[in-house]
Design a protein around this motif. Structure first.
Motif, PDB file in Angstrom:
ATOM      1  N   GLN A  75    -112.506  21.075 -31.148  1.00  0.00           N
ATOM      2  CA  GLN A  75    -112.393  19.641 -31.370  1.00  0.00           C
ATOM      3  C   GLN A  75    -110.995  19.314 -31.865  1.00  0.00           C
ATOM      4  OE1 GLN A  75    -115.498  18.598 -34.135  1.00  0.00           O
ATOM      5  NE2 GLN A  75    -117.056  18.473 -32.556  1.00  0.00           N
ATOM      6  N   ALA A  76    -110.474  18.185 -31.403  1.00  0.00           N
ATOM      7  CA  ALA A  76    -109.167  17.732 -31.850  1.00  0.00           C
ATOM      8  C   ALA A  76    -109.222  17.340 -33.321  1.00  0.00           C
ATOM      9  CB  ALA A  76    -108.705  16.539 -31.021  1.00  0.00           C
ATOM     10  N   VAL A 224    -103.446  18.557 -31.217  1.00  0.00           N
ATOM     11  CA  VAL A 224    -103.924  19.914 -30.939  1.00  0.00           C
ATOM     12  C   VAL A 224    -103.235  20.966 -31.809  1.00  0.00           C
ATOM     13  CG1 VAL A 224    -104.604  19.388 -28.581  1.00  0.00           C
ATOM     14  CG2 VAL A 224    -102.265  20.169 -29.039  1.00  0.00           C
ATOM     15  N   HIS A 225    -102.290  20.568 -32.648  1.00  0.00           N
ATOM     16  CA  HIS A 225    -101.579  21.481 -33.548  1.00  0.00           C
ATOM     17  C   HIS A 225    -101.619  20.905 -34.970  1.00  0.00           C
ATOM     18  CE1 HIS A 225    -100.042  23.105 -29.803  1.00  0.00           C
ATOM     19  NE2 HIS A 225     -99.344  22.021 -29.568  1.00  0.00           N
ATOM     20  N   PRO A 226    -102.571  21.358 -35.791  1.00  0.00           N
ATOM     21  CA  PRO A 226    -103.639  22.352 -35.588  1.00  0.00           C
ATOM     22  C   PRO A 226    -104.845  21.733 -34.884  1.00  0.00           C
ATOM     23  CG  PRO A 226    -103.708  21.549 -37.821  1.00  0.00           C
ATOM     24  CD  PRO A 226    -102.521  20.878 -37.178  1.00  0.00           C
ATOM     25  N   ILE A 227    -105.898  22.553 -34.765  1.00  0.00           N
ATOM     26  CA  ILE A 227    -107.106  22.115 -34.062  1.00  0.00           C
ATOM     27  C   ILE A 227    -108.327  22.726 -34.746  1.00  0.00           C
ATOM     28  CG2 ILE A 227    -107.343  24.016 -32.398  1.00  0.00           C
ATOM     29  CD1 ILE A 227    -107.639  21.805 -30.228  1.00  0.00           C
ATOM     30  N   TRP A 299    -108.257  24.295 -26.348  1.00  0.00           N
ATOM     31  CA  TRP A 299    -108.167  22.974 -25.736  1.00  0.00           C
ATOM     32  C   TRP A 299    -109.378  22.147 -26.172  1.00  0.00           C
ATOM     33  CZ3 TRP A 299    -103.806  21.600 -23.511  1.00  0.00           C
ATOM     34  CH2 TRP A 299    -103.742  20.420 -22.755  1.00  0.00           C
ATOM     35  N   PRO A 300    -109.175  20.909 -26.546  1.00  0.00           N
ATOM     36  CA  PRO A 300    -110.305  20.082 -27.003  1.00  0.00           C
ATOM     37  C   PRO A 300    -111.438  20.045 -25.992  1.00  0.00           C
ATOM     38  CG  PRO A 300    -108.218  18.996 -27.454  1.00  0.00           C
ATOM     39  CD  PRO A 300    -107.882  20.195 -26.627  1.00  0.00           C
ATOM     40  N   GLY A 301    -112.658  20.233 -26.493  1.00  0.00           N
ATOM     41  CA  GLY A 301    -113.837  20.253 -25.631  1.00  0.00           C
ATOM     42  C   GLY A 301    -114.186  21.621 -25.093  1.00  0.00           C
ATOM     43  N   GLN A 302    -113.349  22.611 -25.306  1.00  0.00           N
ATOM     44  CA  GLN A 302    -113.578  23.963 -24.804  1.00  0.00           C
ATOM     45  C   GLN A 302    -114.682  24.655 -25.603  1.00  0.00           C
ATOM     46  OE1 GLN A 302    -110.036  26.335 -25.102  1.00  0.00           O
ATOM     47  NE2 GLN A 302    -110.976  28.189 -24.320  1.00  0.00           N
ATOM     48  N   PHE A 303    -115.490  25.465 -24.908  1.00  0.00           N
ATOM     49  CA  PHE A 303    -116.498  26.286 -25.568  1.00  0.00           C
ATOM     50  C   PHE A 303    -115.925  27.684 -25.802  1.00  0.00           C
ATOM     51  CE2 PHE A 303    -119.238  23.109 -23.567  1.00  0.00           C
ATOM     52  CZ  PHE A 303    -120.052  22.765 -24.632  1.00  0.00           C
ATOM     53  N   VAL A 304    -116.088  28.191 -27.005  1.00  0.00           N
ATOM     54  CA  VAL A 304    -115.613  29.534 -27.356  1.00  0.00           C
ATOM     55  C   VAL A 304    -116.698  30.236 -28.160  1.00  0.00           C
ATOM     56  CG1 VAL A 304    -113.167  28.886 -27.376  1.00  0.00           C
ATOM     57  CG2 VAL A 304    -114.507  28.729 -29.485  1.00  0.00           C
ATOM     58  N   ASN A 305    -116.550  31.546 -28.287  1.00  0.00           N
ATOM     59  CA  ASN A 305    -117.402  32.317 -29.185  1.00  0.00           C
ATOM     60  C   ASN A 305    -116.687  32.446 -30.527  1.00  0.00           C
ATOM     61  OD1 ASN A 305    -119.528  32.803 -27.368  1.00  0.00           O
ATOM     62  ND2 ASN A 305    -118.385  34.471 -26.423  1.00  0.00           N
ATOM     63  N   ALA A 306    -117.243  31.835 -31.546  1.00  0.00           N
ATOM     64  CA  ALA A 306    -116.650  31.891 -32.880  1.00  0.00           C
ATOM     65  C   ALA A 306    -117.212  33.090 -33.629  1.00  0.00           C
ATOM     66  CB  ALA A 306    -116.940  30.599 -33.644  1.00  0.00           C
TER      67      ALA A 306
END
Length: 416
Positions: A75-76, A224-227, A299-306
């Motif tokens: 998220q932004a 996006v810096h930071p995010i 990138w905003p909206g991207q899905f990642v494994n945290a």
């Protein structure tokens, strides 16, 4: 020959024939029974089997980080929809879509002529009212001078009050004109649309030449810096996370963002906040990690494994994951004993270590050896030939080959 001797002779012939036919068969059957008994007692091919070559790895001790993993959403940190604050014709756009703009940059310009004329009018009115105020001040001062000469009353008190009030009104008008000028200056400044934050410009919402109003969206800026990366964990993990944060409050917990395709670490940040409530519908709580994202990996909206690192186990017992087998009574490994035989050893796994190892919490000791390859050929008590990873068993000697052939021939005779 009498009838008696004929019958006796016939009986003797029958007995001789029976002895010739039946006795060899009985002898052969006894031999087969002995062979079967020998096989049942382990005297056949299963006796003295050679050791099974297997890959063996020792249990090692190392510091093991303990992670909690979940799917997260990027998220932004800030996202602003830029709209003009005055209406008019859009004259110019000073940004490129997708470009990073800095706070304070001029994004767009609106036709300023109408507001410029209002500003000029406000300036002219100020000068006019300043002149009236100066006249009122002079009149008041002359009248006050006449009153003070020789103690004579040349001007009535009422006229003095009127002159004073006239000056106050003129002064107030000047102040109002100055306020109008400042308001016109603000409106004139709004004809240049300024970037309120530093961020990436999205796709423009309007083209040059259109008439825009205060409800028109020119562009959306995304920081996006930071995010941020937000993710959820089961409520049972709340105490573990809070305990990890309390160990060293000055050092935040590390959060890794992993790619969802090949699970490599994209970038790392730190845990910023735990939400103040637990979602009663899902039994989870939200967390938010902060990432510098200097190379715009996220990138905003991207899905990642945290992946949240909550603590580090000192001297954890680690073995390759392929050593652990799943049985009806739980996990187990084949443990190599001092006489190079194996036994099934129940174990409990505590955490994954990288992509290929696991930490064992119960069932093994440091430097014990476990089988990692070749388990399918083993059973409890099997004799093994321990091999290091990548090592292959030695070729059989001539004597071993000769023994093998001899056993093969003996087996064939017993089977015949």
């Amino acid at each position: 020959m009498s009838r008696f001797w004929k019958i006796a002779l016939a009986v003797i012939v029958v007995l001789v024939i029976a002895a010739v036919v039946v006795l060899p068969r009985m002898h052969k059957g006894g031999a087969n029974a002995q062979d079967a008994s020998a096989q049942a007692n382990g005297e056949g091919q299963g006796k003295d089997q050679p050791p099974v070559p297997v890959t063996v790895v020792p249990v090692v001790g190392q510091d093991v980080p303990v992670y909690l993993s979940a799917t997260g959403t990027v998220q932004a940190r800030n996202q602003v929809t830029v709209s003009p604050q005055v209406g008019g014709q859009l004259m110019k756009l000073n940004f490129t879509e997708g470009q990073e703009v800095k706070q304070g940059d001029v994004l767009a310009e609106i036709d300023p002529r109408t507001i410029q004329s209002q500003y000029d009018q406000a300036l002219a009115k100020l000068k006019q009212d300043q002149a009236l105020a100066a006249t009122a001040k002079n009149n008041l001062e002359r009248s006050q001078n006449l009153v003070s000469k020789g103690g004579q009353q040349y001007v009535s008190k009422q006229d003095l009050d009127n002159l004073k009030n006239t000056l106050d009104q003129a002064s107030a008008t000047v102040v109002a004109d100055q306020a109008s000028i400042r308001a016109a200056q603000v409106q004139l400044g709004f004809t240049k649309v300024i970037a309120p934050i530093t961020g990436l410009a999205g796709i423009r919402g309007v083209d040059v030449g259109n008439i825009v109003t205060t409800s028109t969206s020119i562009v959306t800026l995304t920081e996006v810096h930071p995010i941020y990366v937000t993710f959820t964990l089961p409520e049972k993990n709340l105490d573990m996370v809070r305990t990890g944060m309390a160990v060293d409050p000055a050092t935040p917990l590390i959060v890794d963002a992993l790619d969802r395709i090949d699970a490599h670490v994209v970038t790392s940040g730190h845990l910023e906040v735990i939400n103040n409530t637990i979602d009663t519908t899902t039994g989870t709580f939200r967390l938010r990690g902060l990432f510098d994202n200097q190379k715009t990996e996220l990138w905003p909206g991207q899905f990642v494994n945290a992946r949240l690192r909550v603590r580090t186990v000192k001297g954890g017992l680690v073995i390759p994951a392929q050593a652990v087998q799943r049985g009806p009574d739980g996990d187990y490994v084949y443990l190599v004993q001092g006489d190079n035989t194996v036994k099934m050893q129940p174990v409990e796994t505590a955490a994954e270590v990288g992509d290929s190892h696991v930490m064992i919490s119960k069932g093994l000791k440091l430097n014990e050896k476990v089988v990692t390859e070749g388990q399918f050929r083993l059973k409890p008590g099997s004799k093994v030939q321990p091999l290091a990873p990548g090592q292959v068993p030695a070729a059989p000697t001539a004597e071993e080959l000769s023994k093998s052939k001899t056993k093969g021939k003996g087996g064939g005779r017993r089977g015949g």
